[in-house]
Design a protein around this motif. Structure first.
Motif, short mmCIF file in Angstrom:
data_model
loop_
_atom_site.label_atom_id
_atom_site.label_comp_id
_atom_site.label_asym_id
_atom_site.label_seq_id
_atom_site.Cartn_x
_atom_site.Cartn_y
_atom_site.Cartn_z
N LYS A 1 0.83 -1.20 0.00
CA LYS A 1 0.00 0.00 0.00
C LYS A 1 0.87 1.25 0.00
O LYS A 1 1.85 1.35 0.73
N GLU A 2 0.50 2.20 -0.86
CA GLU A 2 1.17 3.50 -1.00
C GLU A 2 2.62 3.40 -1.45
O GLU A 2 3.42 4.29 -1.21
N LYS A 3 2.98 2.29 -2.09
CA LYS A 3 4.33 2.13 -2.65
C LYS A 3 4.21 2.04 -4.17
O LYS A 3 3.26 1.47 -4.71
N ARG A 4 5.18 2.62 -4.86
CA ARG A 4 5.21 2.52 -6.32
C ARG A 4 5.51 1.08 -6.72
O ARG A 4 6.09 0.31 -5.95
N MET A 5 5.14 0.74 -7.95
CA MET A 5 5.32 -0.62 -8.42
C MET A 5 6.79 -1.06 -8.32
O MET A 5 7.08 -2.18 -7.91
N VAL A 6 7.70 -0.17 -8.68
CA VAL A 6 9.12 -0.53 -8.61
C VAL A 6 9.54 -0.83 -7.17
O VAL A 6 10.31 -1.76 -6.92
N GLN A 7 8.99 -0.12 -6.21
CA GLN A 7 9.29 -0.39 -4.80
C GLN A 7 8.71 -1.74 -4.37
O GLN A 7 9.35 -2.48 -3.62
N GLN A 8 7.50 -2.03 -4.84
CA GLN A 8 6.87 -3.31 -4.53
C GLN A 8 7.72 -4.47 -5.05
O GLN A 8 7.97 -5.45 -4.35
N GLY B 1 15.25 -16.02 -14.54
CA GLY B 1 14.35 -14.88 -14.66
C GLY B 1 13.19 -14.97 -13.69
O GLY B 1 12.93 -15.99 -13.09
N LEU B 2 12.51 -13.85 -13.56
CA LEU B 2 11.41 -13.73 -12.62
C LEU B 2 10.40 -12.74 -13.16
O LEU B 2 10.76 -11.65 -13.58
N ARG B 3 9.14 -13.13 -13.16
CA ARG B 3 8.04 -12.21 -13.50
C ARG B 3 7.31 -11.92 -12.21
O ARG B 3 6.86 -12.84 -11.52
N ILE B 4 7.15 -10.65 -11.89
CA ILE B 4 6.52 -10.28 -10.63
C ILE B 4 5.28 -9.43 -10.91
O ILE B 4 5.35 -8.44 -11.66
N PHE B 5 4.18 -9.82 -10.29
CA PHE B 5 2.94 -9.05 -10.35
C PHE B 5 2.50 -8.82 -8.91
O PHE B 5 2.25 -9.75 -8.18
N THR B 6 2.47 -7.55 -8.51
CA THR B 6 2.07 -7.21 -7.14
C THR B 6 0.78 -6.40 -7.15
O THR B 6 0.50 -5.70 -8.12
N SER B 7 0.06 -6.48 -6.06
CA SER B 7 -1.16 -5.68 -5.93
C SER B 7 -1.51 -5.51 -4.46
O SER B 7 -1.02 -6.24 -3.60
N VAL B 8 -2.38 -4.54 -4.21
CA VAL B 8 -2.89 -4.27 -2.87
C VAL B 8 -4.32 -4.79 -2.85
O VAL B 8 -5.08 -4.58 -3.81
N PRO B 9 -4.73 -5.47 -1.77
CA PRO B 9 -6.11 -5.98 -1.70
C PRO B 9 -7.13 -4.84 -1.84
O PRO B 9 -6.92 -3.75 -1.31
N LYS B 10 -8.17 -5.11 -2.57
CA LYS B 10 -9.24 -4.13 -2.74
C LYS B 10 -10.18 -4.22 -1.56
O LYS B 10 -10.40 -5.28 -0.99
N LEU B 11 -10.71 -3.08 -1.13
CA LEU B 11 -11.63 -3.04 0.01
C LEU B 11 -12.95 -3.65 -0.30
O LEU B 11 -13.52 -3.75 -1.24
#
Length: 110
Positions: free
Chosen positions: A76-83, A100-110
């Motif tokens: 939460k409140e972090k840019r994608m690169v920081q995540q 290699g590594l593929r990364i997909f990050t997200s914040v839970p939706k309320l």
């Protein structure tokens, strides 16, 4: 008509992308690989607030490349690169042996 035998079956068993069809079918029916389980465990320990962690070996089972999907309040409140840097830091030792590594990050939706 020619009899059905190993010579005629070989192209079907070879599959696509160099991965034998039977190996791909087994992979679809099997649970996670040892590498997937190890990476999943590390991510769950490093991100205890994660609501979802999915790790998939996309290298054909050899553990050289993974796709990671992780949903956590920690992002939460972090840019994608920081995540992504957070995930890379959590897997610092494991990444040394990966291609290699593929990364997909997200914040839970309320």
């Amino acid at each position: 008509m020619a009899a059905w035998g190993p010579v005629r079956a070989a192209p079907l068993l070879r599959g696509t992308r160099g991965v034998p069809l039977l190996q791909r079918v087994h992979r679809m029916l099997a649970s996670q690989t040892v590498g997937e389980l190890r990476v999943t465990q590390i991510l769950k320990e490093k991100f205890p607030r994660a609501t979802s962690v999915q790790v998939t070996d996309i290298s054909g089972g050899c553990g050289a490349m993974y796709e990671i999907r992780i949903e956590s309040e920690d992002f939460k409140e972090k840019r994608m690169v920081q995540q992504h840097q957070m995930v890379n830091q959590a897997l610092k030792e494991e990444i040394k042996g990966m291609h290699g590594l593929r990364i997909f990050t997200s914040v839970p939706k309320l």
